[in-house]
Every structure is written in structure tokens, then in C-alpha cells.
Design an enzyme around this catalytic site. Structure first.
Site, PDB file in Angstrom:
ATOM      1  N   ARG A 153      -4.201 -21.566   0.967  1.00  0.00           N
ATOM      2  CA  ARG A 153      -4.174 -20.413   1.880  1.00  0.00           C
ATOM      3  C   ARG A 153      -2.718 -20.114   2.252  1.00  0.00           C
ATOM      4  NH1 ARG A 153      -4.614 -21.601   6.836  1.00  0.00           N
ATOM      5  NH2 ARG A 153      -6.452 -22.938   6.652  1.00  0.00           N
TER       6      ARG A 153
ATOM      7  N   TYR B 251      -6.151   7.785   4.953  1.00  0.00           N
ATOM      8  CA  TYR B 251      -7.338   7.186   4.327  1.00  0.00           C
ATOM      9  C   TYR B 251      -8.370   6.839   5.411  1.00  0.00           C
ATOM     10  CZ  TYR B 251     -10.205   3.480   2.316  1.00  0.00           C
ATOM     11  OH  TYR B 251     -11.259   2.706   1.947  1.00  0.00           O
TER      12      TYR B 251
ATOM     13  N   ASP C 110       2.351   3.777   3.590  1.00  0.00           N
ATOM     14  CA  ASP C 110       1.319   3.403   2.618  1.00  0.00           C
ATOM     15  C   ASP C 110       1.692   4.106   1.313  1.00  0.00           C
ATOM     16  OD1 ASP C 110      -0.947   3.236   1.002  1.00  0.00           O
ATOM     17  OD2 ASP C 110      -2.338   3.335   2.694  1.00  0.00           O
TER      18      ASP C 110
ATOM     19  N   LYS D 290      -5.636  -0.071  -6.543  1.00  0.00           N
ATOM     20  CA  LYS D 290      -5.487   1.247  -7.180  1.00  0.00           C
ATOM     21  C   LYS D 290      -4.544   1.149  -8.384  1.00  0.00           C
ATOM     22  CE  LYS D 290      -7.796   2.279  -3.463  1.00  0.00           C
ATOM     23  NZ  LYS D 290      -9.178   2.031  -3.365  1.00  0.00           N
TER      24      LYS D 290
HETATM   25  C1  LIG Z   1      -4.250   5.210   0.474  1.00  0.00           C
HETATM   26  C2  LIG Z   1      -5.101   3.993   0.642  1.00  0.00           C
HETATM   27  N1  LIG Z   1      -4.657   2.980   1.385  1.00  0.00           N
HETATM   28  C3  LIG Z   1      -5.395   1.865   1.568  1.00  0.00           C
HETATM   29  C4  LIG Z   1      -6.646   1.726   1.011  1.00  0.00           C
HETATM   30  C5  LIG Z   1      -7.450   0.475   1.290  1.00  0.00           C
HETATM   31  O1  LIG Z   1      -7.330  -0.441   0.252  1.00  0.00           O
HETATM   32  P1  LIG Z   1      -8.473  -1.480  -0.157  1.00  0.00           P
HETATM   33  O2  LIG Z   1      -9.672  -0.691  -0.566  1.00  0.00           O
HETATM   34  O3  LIG Z   1      -7.834  -2.266  -1.261  1.00  0.00           O
HETATM   35  O4  LIG Z   1      -8.736  -2.314   1.050  1.00  0.00           O
HETATM   36  C6  LIG Z   1      -7.143   2.748   0.225  1.00  0.00           C
HETATM   37  C7  LIG Z   1      -8.484   2.606  -0.385  1.00  0.00           C
HETATM   38  O5  LIG Z   1      -9.051   3.531  -0.915  1.00  0.00           O
HETATM   39  C8  LIG Z   1      -6.355   3.922   0.037  1.00  0.00           C
HETATM   40  O6  LIG Z   1      -6.811   4.960  -0.686  1.00  0.00           O
END
Ligand SMILES: Cc1ncc(COP(=O)(O)O)c(C=O)c1O
Length: 362
Positions: A25, A77, A149, A174
Site C-alpha cells: 500500500r 465532470y 484536470d 481514459k
Molecule cells: C474529466 C474526468 N475527470 C475525472 C474522471 C474520473 O475518473 P475515474 O472514472 O477514473 O474515476 C472522469 C471520468 O469520466 C473524467 O471524465
């Protein structure tokens, strides 16, 4: 190839005397390799990996405490919105959602309690482009951290740390993973103290990725440049096709000269990305829904950034956790459709959309 260290613990030479790893961990060599890889891609000093993008965001928000205020861009998001408003707001943190097209609005939203400004650019799903350097300048003048992000752009197209961001977060699920076969997240920074605190949270809270998942993301990053170049090329062709289609209303793609922040995108990014959103001219929810179900090359699914093209309906799927009134207040209409344009032969993609648009017409 980096080995997959499928282990939970490490033999020590004497109590407390080990070779850098005690318990998985706290640290795992496959994860360490991925963390160094992501830090290098973002031109940062430190990478800290988590079991999902949301896990990474959760760790970043834990840098704050009750009473602190966060200014966040409005078109964010749905899961980020949910994490802030449904989880952390209950612990006494405050969040303001602001349309950041005009960075002066960020300035007005900042209060003495503001400790963090959070942006996504391009935004999800309206693909607005926000000025990272300008927002960073405003936030830093008030002593607030700036988190970007960078999931949609990836470091291949945009490196926020070079423009003044304090922390970059990613959903590795992604483009960085790139093959829709892994869930993961990361935070990257050049600040030693922030990195140390994030590593502390990573170990103390425990949302760590497994070694196989780290291996898969490492494999994904090897082809990031080739995939992203093709995603950008295909997305531009798809956006132009949609723009010319008589039944399509507004098309959202930063690479189109008519996009409101096209000039900023050209300055801030090295390409315009693989995401395209559009509305139907008659704004019919029913037709939008029919269209999503009618494509054959585009698969109907949540998520994005894989080599295969995906189509989805944000109001019903990825952004359903944002109340309808809030969604509509910032322009996310019910008929909006979001495409993650993959790396297939682009003529197959265009043909598929043309056929589905006809079929949705009924
Ligand atoms: C722009 C963006 N940030 C964060 C996330 C969250 O990531 P995760 O699904 O890997 O937890 C997503 C998920 O679709 C996203 O589109």
C-alpha cells in the site's frame, strides 16, 4: 519491460532495515515506475497514483480542511461535482461553481477562505477551453492552489504545470491507459511539500492501484503520442462532417475556427483532442436517444479515451448526477451528444454517424 510486482509485502534484512519497499500500500516498484513516467510526461517532479481518477481527486481535496473554499469551473465532470457537493461539502468545505470563460469571474468568486481553484480544460462535455495561465495567475495572487484536470487533453497536448498549475490530476482510465481495460488515477506536481502530503494520503487512505493496472497504464503511455495524433485528426474530420450536416445544430470542438476559444486552444494546446459534442437542430431528447442507439461503429458507452469510438448521452449517462436545472443553467441541453472519437478509419466513423442521423430521424 517493467515487471508486474504482484506482491503485498517485502522481505526485510532486519527489523526496519529494508531495500526501499516494506508493504505494497505504501509502495510497489511497478507503481513507482508509473509515477515516474507520468511525472516526466507532465514535466513535473512527482507523480502519485491512485485506484481511479476520483481516488486521485479525493486525495487532492484532502489537502484542505473544514472551512476552506474551492472555486471550480461550472462545466465539470459529473463525478467531480458529486464528490465535491455530496461528499466533501458534508465535511464543512465550500464549493462555488463558476463559468470561467471570463477569468475575471474567478477573481470575483475568490474569498479569503479560498484555498483551491479547480479547472478542467477542455471541459466535459461542452469542450470549453479555459485559460490556465490566467486562472493560475489570479489564484496564486490570492495564495490558492490551482488544480487542473488534464484528462481530456493529456500531457501530449497540454502541460498545465508549465502554465502555473500547482497540481495536475488525471483519470488514467481514459487516454493515458488508452484501451478501455483499466481504471486508474494520478496527481502530478513539482512541489515537494504537496507531493509528500499526497503520498501521505495515498498511504493513509489506501486508494492505491494494483501492479497489473500500473503495468497496463505504462503500456498505454508508450503509444500515447501516436494515438493522440490520430484521435485529433479523426475528431476534426468528424466535427467538420457534423458541422455541415443539415440536422445537426451546434457542434462543440475546439479545433473548429468557429469555436469561441479556438485561438486560446491553438495557443495553449498542441492539438485539439479527440472529444466532440453536438446537439440536434430540433433539440429532441427522443431523437438524441435514438441516434445513440443507432450507431454501429461508435459503441454506446460511458467513458472516453480508448482506441475504439464511443457515443454517449451526458444528460442521461455521465452527467446525470448534476441536477437538470444546474445542467441547463450552464448550457448542457438534453439533446447534447458526446463522442469520444477513436482511431479507426475515419470514413467508417463518418459513414456510421451519417447512417445513424438518418435512422434517428425516423
Ligand atoms: C474529466 C474526468 N475527470 C475525472 C474522471 C474520473 O475518473 P475515474 O472514472 O477514473 O474515476 C472522469 C471520468 O469520466 C473524467 O471524465
Amino acid at each position: 519491460m517493467t515487471p508486474i510486482y504482484q506482491t503485498s509485502t517485502y522481505v526485510q534484512e532486519a527489523p526496519g532495515k529494508h531495500r526501499g519497499y516494506e508493504y505494497a500500500r505504501t509502495g510497489n516498484p511497478t507503481r513507482t515506475a508509473l509515477e515516474a513516467n507520468l511525472a516526466a510526461l507532465e514535466n513535473g517532479k512527482h507523480g502519485v497514483c491512485f485506484s481511479s481518477g476520483l481516488g486521485a481527486m479525493d486525495a487532492v481535496i484532502r489537502l484542505l480542511k473544514a472551512g476552506d473554499h474551492v472555486v471550480c469551473c461550472d462545466d465539470v465532470y459529473g463525478g467531480t461535482y458529486r464528490l465535491f457537493t455530496q461528499v466533501f461539502a458534508r465535511f464543512g468545505m465550500e464549493f462555488s461553481f463558476v463559468d470561467m470563460d471570463d477569468p475575471a469571474r474567478v477573481e470575483r468568486a475568490v474569498t479569503p477562505a479560498t484555498k483551491m481553484v479547480w479547472i478542467e480544460t477542455p471541459t466535459n462535455p461542452l469542450l470549453k477551453v479555459l485559460d490556465i495561465a490566467r486562472v493560475a495567475e489570479i489564484a496564486q495572487a490570492r495564495g490558492a492552489l490551482v488544480v487542473v484536470d488534464n484528462t481530456f487533453a493529456t500531457p501530449y497536448l497540454q502541460r498545465p504545470l508549465e502554465r502555473g498549475a500547482s497540481i495536475v490530476v488525471h483519470s488514467l482510465t481514459k487516454y493515458l491507459g488508452g484501451h478501455s481495460d483499466v481504471i486508474g488515477g494520478a496527481a502530478i506536481t513539482s512541489d515537494d511539500e504537496i507531493a509528500q502530503r499526497l503520498h501521505y494520503v495515498q498511504n493513509a487512505v489506501g486508494a492505491v492501484p494494483g501492479p497489473m493496472d500500473c503495468f497496463l497504464v505504462l503500456r498505454g503511455t508508450k503509444t500515447l503520442h501516436v494515438r493522440m495524433a490520430r484521435h485529433c485528426e479523426n475528431a476534426l474530420r468528424v466535427a467538420r462532417f457534423l458541422e455541415d450536416h443539415p440536422r445537426v445544430g451546434r457542434v462543440y470542438y475546439p479545433g473548429l475556427p468557429g469555436h469561441p476559444q479556438h485561438a486560446l486552444a491553438a495557443r495553449q494546446m498542441d492539438g485539439f483532442g479527440g472529444m466532440v459534442s453536438f446537439e440536434l437542430k430540433d433539440d429532441s431528447l427522443e431523437r438524441a436517444s435514438r441516434l445513440c442507439a443507432a450507431t454501429q461503429v461508435f459503441s454506446l458507452a460511458e467513458s472516453l479515451g480508448g482506441v475504439e469510438s464511443l457515443i454517449e448521452h451526458p444528460a442521461i449517462m455521465t452527467h446525470a448526477s448534476i441536477p437538470k436545472a444546474v445542467r441547463e443553467s450552464y448550457g448542457l441541453r438534453d439533446s447534447l451528444i458526446r463522442l469520444s472519437v477513436g482511431i479507426e478509419d475515419v470514413e467508417d466513423l463518418v459513414e456510421d454517424l451519417a447512417r445513424a442521423l438518418d435512422q434517428a430521424q425516423g
